[in-house]
Design an enzyme around this catalytic site. Structure first.
Site, PDB file in Angstrom:
ATOM      1  N   ASP A  39      -1.955  -0.134  -4.096  1.00  0.00           N
ATOM      2  CA  ASP A  39      -3.315   0.250  -3.693  1.00  0.00           C
ATOM      3  C   ASP A  39      -4.340  -0.174  -4.736  1.00  0.00           C
ATOM      4  O   ASP A  39      -5.440  -0.583  -4.424  1.00  0.00           O
ATOM      5  CB  ASP A  39      -3.422   1.772  -3.513  1.00  0.00           C
ATOM      6  CG  ASP A  39      -2.548   2.257  -2.383  1.00  0.00           C
ATOM      7  OD1 ASP A  39      -1.346   1.933  -2.414  1.00  0.00           O
ATOM      8  OD2 ASP A  39      -3.045   2.934  -1.480  1.00  0.00           O
ATOM      9  N   LYS A  84       4.562   8.643  -7.472  1.00  0.00           N
ATOM     10  CA  LYS A  84       5.304   9.493  -6.529  1.00  0.00           C
ATOM     11  C   LYS A  84       6.792   9.592  -6.911  1.00  0.00           C
ATOM     12  O   LYS A  84       7.511  10.475  -6.467  1.00  0.00           O
ATOM     13  CB  LYS A  84       5.167   8.871  -5.125  1.00  0.00           C
ATOM     14  CG  LYS A  84       4.925   9.886  -4.053  1.00  0.00           C
ATOM     15  CD  LYS A  84       4.287   9.361  -2.770  1.00  0.00           C
ATOM     16  CE  LYS A  84       4.490   7.951  -2.343  1.00  0.00           C
ATOM     17  NZ  LYS A  84       5.570   7.515  -1.624  1.00  0.00           N
ATOM     18  N   LYS A 124       0.846  -1.199   0.000  1.00  0.00           N
ATOM     19  CA  LYS A 124       0.000   0.000   0.000  1.00  0.00           C
ATOM     20  C   LYS A 124       0.883   1.250   0.000  1.00  0.00           C
ATOM     21  O   LYS A 124       1.986   1.219   0.561  1.00  0.00           O
ATOM     22  CB  LYS A 124      -0.854  -0.039   1.270  1.00  0.00           C
ATOM     23  CG  LYS A 124      -1.949   0.983   1.297  1.00  0.00           C
ATOM     24  CD  LYS A 124      -2.719   0.858   2.579  1.00  0.00           C
ATOM     25  CE  LYS A 124      -3.660   2.041   2.764  1.00  0.00           C
ATOM     26  NZ  LYS A 124      -3.206   3.294   2.242  1.00  0.00           N
ATOM     27  N   LYS A 148       7.502   0.638   1.386  1.00  0.00           N
ATOM     28  CA  LYS A 148       8.079  -0.371   0.485  1.00  0.00           C
ATOM     29  C   LYS A 148       9.252   0.180  -0.319  1.00  0.00           C
ATOM     30  O   LYS A 148      10.192  -0.551  -0.616  1.00  0.00           O
ATOM     31  CB  LYS A 148       7.033  -1.002  -0.430  1.00  0.00           C
ATOM     32  CG  LYS A 148       6.417  -0.043  -1.391  1.00  0.00           C
ATOM     33  CD  LYS A 148       5.324  -0.656  -2.174  1.00  0.00           C
ATOM     34  CE  LYS A 148       4.670   0.389  -3.053  1.00  0.00           C
ATOM     35  NZ  LYS A 148       4.801   1.789  -2.650  1.00  0.00           N
TER      36      LYS A 148
END
Ligand code: SF4
Length: 715
Positions: free
Chosen positions: A130, A43, A12, A17
């Site tokens: 996600d 991101k 998620k 991670k």
């Protein structure tokens, strides 16, 4: 030498991670492995800790700014700490475009640029988990991930995301287990370890490392490096090394991999409530391929092919309004496909070389390119729409194609804003969304409903006018055809008010109700749909018979119209004159047809059958191919007893040999033989004269020798 081993880290967003992936990459590299890490999160901060805290340029930004032929692999990769080769996919701004599509493009671009030729032992993909849509699931494919590592905390949503990834993994079953295990990246929530252990047990996946919360992560983050570099002898680094060992073992085939058993909804509710997780209610074994995969078609032979898409249908409808400019909101390729397809509107753009903007033509395309599927395309719509408005166009239809529909562009917002900026403009938004909405006819219907809104129902009717309703006025655009129609109408002193929909203006549409009678141009299914749209808008029913074709229909129609208008005498005079004309024609031409054997294919229109019978021809077969478009419109005939509804090419072959026809009337390019002539089924106009002209065409066909003279001379 072992083959390259690829591992996907899924988890998620915000679970840590990327931090974990960077630490593991560094750990593997520091033990002599050649490692590459690819960040797959919009991101784009996966490789930051390997690059001294610096954000790397992304593949997608590169794709957007550098033309295909100038792209080089070295422009999108960098070498970071420990010699780890780094790449970042990047992605669109939140709320626009499609990040999943971006992942697909990144993988495709890296491949084309030769990423597979790099000297790498282990490749690590760091993927946002996600959403496991088709794009973010790419690294799960067998060609990429040899092993998958799930990063989770004890928070329910984090385990929920991990569970979804297990389900996604099932859809890419390679026939081998691929899940290496879970990493518990602790967030310090209550009973965290126990929750993750219960989840791991229920799904049959081991926890390969338990990473406690530690300030070392914060310190390493501040320094822009990994914990593994900052505190190589710390407890955290030891645990990172354990993960790296597990991956290295898996690469050498020494560590087991697992098939996960993702939790079903009831089991998830147990997990969320902190209860004992019950047994699964059904099969959730990730080895079971999904229903869609196991039902995949092997062939398209039995498939109905769609008659072009809704975007084309909607565009074709609006193009019939001569004062409207149509903006096709989509890529150039859509326009090309529409141009080349056989719709009832032939764009013929390829002949003029205009796929962009041409002020002399009322059709424009936003020319979306391949980057819009990732970054969104509203900018393209804005540019084209405002340019069109700035040029003075005030009546505009915006038709959407598949692309904006798939990526979820908020095109309507652009249209609304343009309407605010140009209050004198009439901009109609048609969300046809290509084949996501349906076929050509469905698109045409959506657009026709929109066009019908232009009708001003308060306009008073005036005698002497009729409206024509038809999706295509091909027959009437033929000069002789429209002349004959005008003559027929003039018998009752009628004139055409509005052609719904062909070669008319929005003002004609507005004034639709001026004519008291609406006549269907032909009785096909699409015209009935159009008449229903008119009826819904105006509350009026169409004239009960469509425009007639052939002498018998002509007489019937004339009588009906005569009765409707109280002009029976004029109708009877026209019928008598037409019948006399037709009789004279038969006397003159029958001798050429008498006894001629005819096979008629794919038509159940009475006019052509009546004509051939009146001329004395012998119709030996009427064959109807059960084709892909048959469902579209059902035309029946009073000569039904002569029709073979299940005709086929095999039957035609046999008939050609046994019946030995003189003429084959067909739109099929069939190689006739034995002196038989091939005649096309032509479109003809309304009335009784069109069939007579068609008979002359048949005569000419029969006159042509079977082999042209020049062919004989050459042979
Ligand atoms: S189906 Fe979609 S992609 Fe194909 S031409 Fe139509 S709008 Fe374009």
């Amino acid at each position: 030498m072992l083959p390259m081993f690829q591992v996907a880290f899924y988890g998620k967003g915000g679970i840590g991670k990327s931090t974990m992936a960077a630490n593991v990459s560094y750990s593997l590299a520091s033990r002599g492995r050649k490692v590459m890490q690819i960040g797959c999160d919009p991101k784009h901060d996966s490789t930051r800790l390997l690059l001294k805290g610096r954000a790397q340029g992304t593949v997608l930004d590169y794709v957007r700014s550098v033309p295909v032929l100038q792209r080089k692999l070295e422009d999108v990769i960098e070498t970071g700490a420990g010699g780890v080769i780094c790449a970042e996919a990047g992605g669109p701004e939140p709320g626009i475009g499609c990040a999943g599509r971006g992942i697909l493009t990144t993988f495709d671009t890296l491949k084309k640029l030769g990423v597979d030729s790099l000297d790498v032992d282990i490749k690590i993909y760091d993927v946002l988990g996600d959403v496991v849509c088709g794009g973010f699931a790419v690294p799960l494919r067998g060609e990429y991930a040899d092993a998958v590592v799930l990063v989770t905390s004890g928070e329910f949503m984090s385990m929920y995301a991990a569970n979804n990834i297990m389900k996604g993994l099932a859809n890419f079953d390679t026939g081998k287990p691929r899940l290496l295990g879970m990493i518990l990246n602790s967030r310090g929530v209550e009973d965290e370890e126990a929750s993750v252990r219960r989840f791991a047990e229920a799904t049959g996946v081991p926890v390969i490392a338990n990473i406690p919360r530690d300030y070392a992560f914060r310190d390493a983050e501040a320094a822009g490096i990994t914990v593994r570099e900052l505190r190589p002898d710390s407890e955290i680094s030891k645990r990172v090394d354990e993960i790296a060992d597990a991956i290295a073992d898996a690469a050498e085939g020494k560590a087991p991999l697992y098939y996960p058993h993702p939790l079903d909804d009831l089991q998830l509710s147990d997990l969320a409530a902190g209860r004992e997780i019950r047994s699964p209610s059904g099969a959730t074994d990730a080895r079971i391929p999904c229903a869609t995969c196991s039902k995949r078609r092997k062939s398209i032979r039995e498939t109905k092919i769609m008659n072009s898409c809704a975007a084309f249908g909607a565009m074709a409808a609006f193009m019939r309004l001569t004062d409207y400019t149509v903006i096709l909101y989509g890529p150039r390729s859509c326009m090309y496909l529409m141009d080349m397809s056989h719709g009832t509107v032939s764009l013929r753009l390829h002949r003029r070389g205009i796929y962009a903007t041409d002020p002399t033509h009322n059709l424009r395309c936003t020319m979306m390119d391949d980057t819009v599927s990732i970054f969104g395309g509203v900018k393209h719509l804005e540019d084209t729409l405002y340019k069109t408005l700035d040029e003075g166009c005030r009546k505009i239809a915006v038709v959407t194609t598949c692309m904006p529909g798939i990526i979820g562009d908020d095109s309507e917002r652009v249209v609304k804003r343009a309407l605010e900026d140009y209050p004198d403009a009439e901009i109609r938004f048609i969300p046809a969304d290509g084949d996501m909405t349906g076929s050509y006819s469905e698109g045409m219907t959506i657009a026709t409903v929109e066009i019908s809104k232009m009708i001003d129902t308060s306009v008073a009717s005036e005698p002497g006018y009729v409206n024509l309703i038809g999706h295509s006025f091909f027959d009437l655009q033929w000069e002789k055809g429209s002349k004959e129609l005008n003559r027929m109408l003039s018998v009752f002193g009628l004139k055409v008010n509005c052609r719904f929909l062909d070669e008319c203006t929005s003002e004609d549409m507005r004034m639709f109700c001026r004519a008291p009678i609406d006549i269907l141009v032909s009785g096909d299914a699409t015209n009935y749909v159009n008449s229903k749209i008119i009826a819904d808008r105006t509350g009026r029913e169409p004239f009960p018979a469509p425009l007639p074709v052939g002498i018998r229909e002509h007489a019937k129609w004339m009588r009906m119209m005569g009765e409707r208008l109280g002009m029976q005498e004029a109708a009877e005079a026209e019928i008598a004159s037409a019948e006399a004309d037709y009789r004279r024609f038969l006397e003159e031409h029958s001798r050429r047809f008498r006894g001629k054997k005819v096979i008629l294919l794919n038509r159940k229109n009475d006019w052509i059958i009546d004509l051939l019978l009146d001329l004395g021809a012998d119709i030996v077969r009427i064959g109807v191919f059960p084709g892909v478009r048959q469902y579209f419109s059902e035309v029946t005939t009073v000569h039904q007893d002569r029709v073979d509804e299940e005709y086929s090419l095999e039957k035609l072959e046999k008939d050609m040999d046994s019946l030995r026809p003189d003429i084959l009337i067909s739109d099929l390019a069939y190689p006739v033989r034995g002196g038989c002539k091939l005649a096309r089924i032509k479109r003809i106009g309304a009335g009784y004269k069109g069939p007579m002209m068609y008979a002359e065409y048949l005569e000419n066909i029969m006159r042509i020798p079977p082999t042209e003279g020049w062919k004989g001379a050459v042979q």
